[in-house]
Design a protein around this motif. Structure first.
Motif, short mmCIF file in Angstrom:
data_model
loop_
_atom_site.label_atom_id
_atom_site.label_comp_id
_atom_site.label_asym_id
_atom_site.label_seq_id
_atom_site.Cartn_x
_atom_site.Cartn_y
_atom_site.Cartn_z
N ALA A 38 0.92 -1.19 -0.03
CA ALA A 38 0.10 0.02 -0.06
C ALA A 38 0.71 1.24 -0.07
O ALA A 38 0.43 2.27 -0.69
CB ALA A 38 -0.87 0.05 1.30
N VAL A 39 2.12 1.11 0.70
CA VAL A 39 3.26 2.35 0.69
C VAL A 39 3.45 2.45 -0.59
O VAL A 39 3.37 3.74 -1.09
CB VAL A 39 3.98 2.07 1.85
CG1 VAL A 39 5.05 3.21 1.62
CG2 VAL A 39 3.40 2.17 3.18
N LYS A 40 4.06 1.62 -1.26
CA LYS A 40 4.45 1.42 -2.53
C LYS A 40 3.41 2.20 -3.51
O LYS A 40 3.77 2.78 -4.26
CB LYS A 40 4.87 0.36 -2.85
CG LYS A 40 5.87 0.43 -4.23
CD LYS A 40 6.60 -1.34 -4.33
CE LYS A 40 7.34 -1.18 -5.52
NZ LYS A 40 7.54 -2.68 -6.16
N SER A 41 2.27 1.84 -3.28
CA SER A 41 1.32 2.14 -4.47
C SER A 41 1.05 3.56 -4.23
O SER A 41 0.18 4.18 -5.14
CB SER A 41 0.22 1.35 -4.48
OG SER A 41 -0.66 1.51 -3.31
N GLY A 42 1.30 4.11 -2.99
CA GLY A 42 0.61 5.58 -2.77
C GLY A 42 -0.88 5.54 -2.43
O GLY A 42 -1.47 6.65 -2.52
N SER A 43 -1.43 4.45 -2.07
CA SER A 43 -3.00 4.47 -1.71
C SER A 43 -3.15 5.29 -0.45
O SER A 43 -2.43 5.57 0.23
CB SER A 43 -3.57 2.87 -1.58
OG SER A 43 -3.03 2.50 -0.44
N PRO A 44 -4.46 5.58 -0.32
CA PRO A 44 -4.87 6.18 1.08
C PRO A 44 -4.27 5.60 2.26
O PRO A 44 -3.77 6.17 3.14
CB PRO A 44 -6.46 6.43 1.08
CG PRO A 44 -6.71 6.35 -0.40
CD PRO A 44 -5.52 5.70 -1.04
N VAL A 45 -4.29 4.28 2.19
CA VAL A 45 -4.01 3.46 3.47
C VAL A 45 -2.53 3.52 3.59
O VAL A 45 -1.92 3.97 4.72
CB VAL A 45 -4.37 1.94 3.26
CG1 VAL A 45 -3.53 1.22 4.29
CG2 VAL A 45 -5.81 1.83 3.86
N GLY A 46 -1.82 3.36 2.29
CA GLY A 46 -0.37 3.47 2.35
C GLY A 46 0.14 5.20 2.96
O GLY A 46 1.03 5.16 3.51
N LEU A 47 -0.24 6.04 2.32
CA LEU A 47 0.00 7.45 2.91
C LEU A 47 -0.40 7.35 4.41
O LEU A 47 0.78 8.22 5.16
CB LEU A 47 -0.96 8.38 2.23
CG LEU A 47 -0.78 8.59 0.84
CD1 LEU A 47 -1.69 9.68 -0.05
CD2 LEU A 47 0.56 9.04 0.40
N LYS A 48 -1.35 6.91 4.89
CA LYS A 48 -1.46 6.83 6.59
C LYS A 48 -0.37 5.89 7.29
O LYS A 48 0.06 6.33 8.27
CB LYS A 48 -2.72 6.45 7.05
CG LYS A 48 -3.88 7.39 6.66
CD LYS A 48 -5.15 6.93 7.41
CE LYS A 48 -6.43 7.81 6.76
NZ LYS A 48 -7.61 7.04 6.99
N ALA A 49 -0.13 4.87 6.50
CA ALA A 49 0.71 3.75 7.23
C ALA A 49 2.34 4.04 7.14
O ALA A 49 3.07 3.91 8.13
CB ALA A 49 0.48 2.56 6.80
#
Ligand code: ADP
Ligand code: ADP
Ligand code: ZN
Length: 216
Positions: A38-49
């Protein structure tokens, strides 16, 4: 069969989960891997995590149980899953019960990998993975058969996690002791916990887990 692999960072959960996948066709559900994707894809979850993970703290229960719930709805999980790095708090353990119950599934075993804390920093600081297939390696304990070449896929590119440094590991261990270790008694009371010596060789740990799954 649905099992949880429980143990501090570096205990060998990911290593053992990928072996069980290969040997038994079980599906590994690693919240750490899912969060890193998720961090790699830049999704909303990734941005928070992202910053939480870099600090070695825990991502919110809602986020991780949310991604586990979505993953459990995919059909490949129907024959059994290995939870790797989840649940990590009492709230997540409750949420997992609800997620499983809603799908008519249950937990069969909670396998605790018990390890010497002094060994963990060394394990984590020496950890790296194949950049292409994700196979796990270690500078001292699990080197590729041919130096610099992945045993599984032949890639020559490897990577290390930004949170795998001595300083962050300390925070992750504090989090484990404070929030994750206390969920063991919950599962012990239900007769689900089996303890395995995580300090043994990788192959021996696998054998001990297989014996538990086979009811031996
Ligand atoms: P976790 O998923 O619990 O954080 P890993 O499976 O990634 O732990 O293991 C951490 C590191 O230690 C990896 O580099 C792995 O190759 C190595 N390792 C795993 N199990 C053992 C073991 N039983 N003995 C020695 N090194 C191990
Ligand atoms: P390790 O097994 O080496 O501790 P993971 O890959 O399981 O590492 O987790 C890496 C990071 O991702 C954790 O330090 C935490 O920030 C986050 N994380 C993973 N799983 C969870 C979870 N179940 N709950 C909260 N945070 C999580
Ligand atoms: Zn590879």
């Amino acid at each position: 069969m649905n099992i949880i692999l429980l143990g501090p960072p570096g205990a060998g959960k990911g290593t053992q989960a990928s072996r069980l996948m290969a040997d038994r066709g079980m599906v590994q559900l690693s919240t750490g891997d899912m969060l890193r994707a998720a961090v790699k894809s830049g999704s909303p979850v990734g941005l928070k995590a992202k910053s939480v993970m870099e600090a070695g703290e825990l991502v919110s229960d809602e986020i991780v149980s949310g991604i586990i719930g979505e993953r459990l709805d995919m059909s490949d999980t129907a024959n059994g899953v290995i939870f790797d790095g989840y649940p990590r708090t009492a709230a997540q353990a409750e949420q997992l019960d609800e997620l499983l119950e809603a799908r008519g599934r249950m937990l069969d075993h909670v396998i605790e990998l018990s390890v010497d804390e002094d060994a963990l920093v060394d394990r984590i600081v020496g950890r790296y993975t194949c950049a292409k297939c994700g196979e796990g390696y270690h500078d001292h304990y699990k080197q590729p058969k041919v130096a610099g070449v992945c045993d599984v896929c032949g890639s020559t590119e490897f990577k290390r996690r930004p949170d795998d440094n001595a300083e962050t590991v300390r925070t992750r261990m504090v989090e484990y002791r404070a929030k994750t270790a206390p969920i063991l008694p919950i599962y012990e009371a239900r007769g689900l916990v089996a303890r395995v010596d995580g300090m043994a060789d990788i192959d021996q740990v696998t054998q001990a887990i297989e014996a538990i799954l086979d009811g031996k």
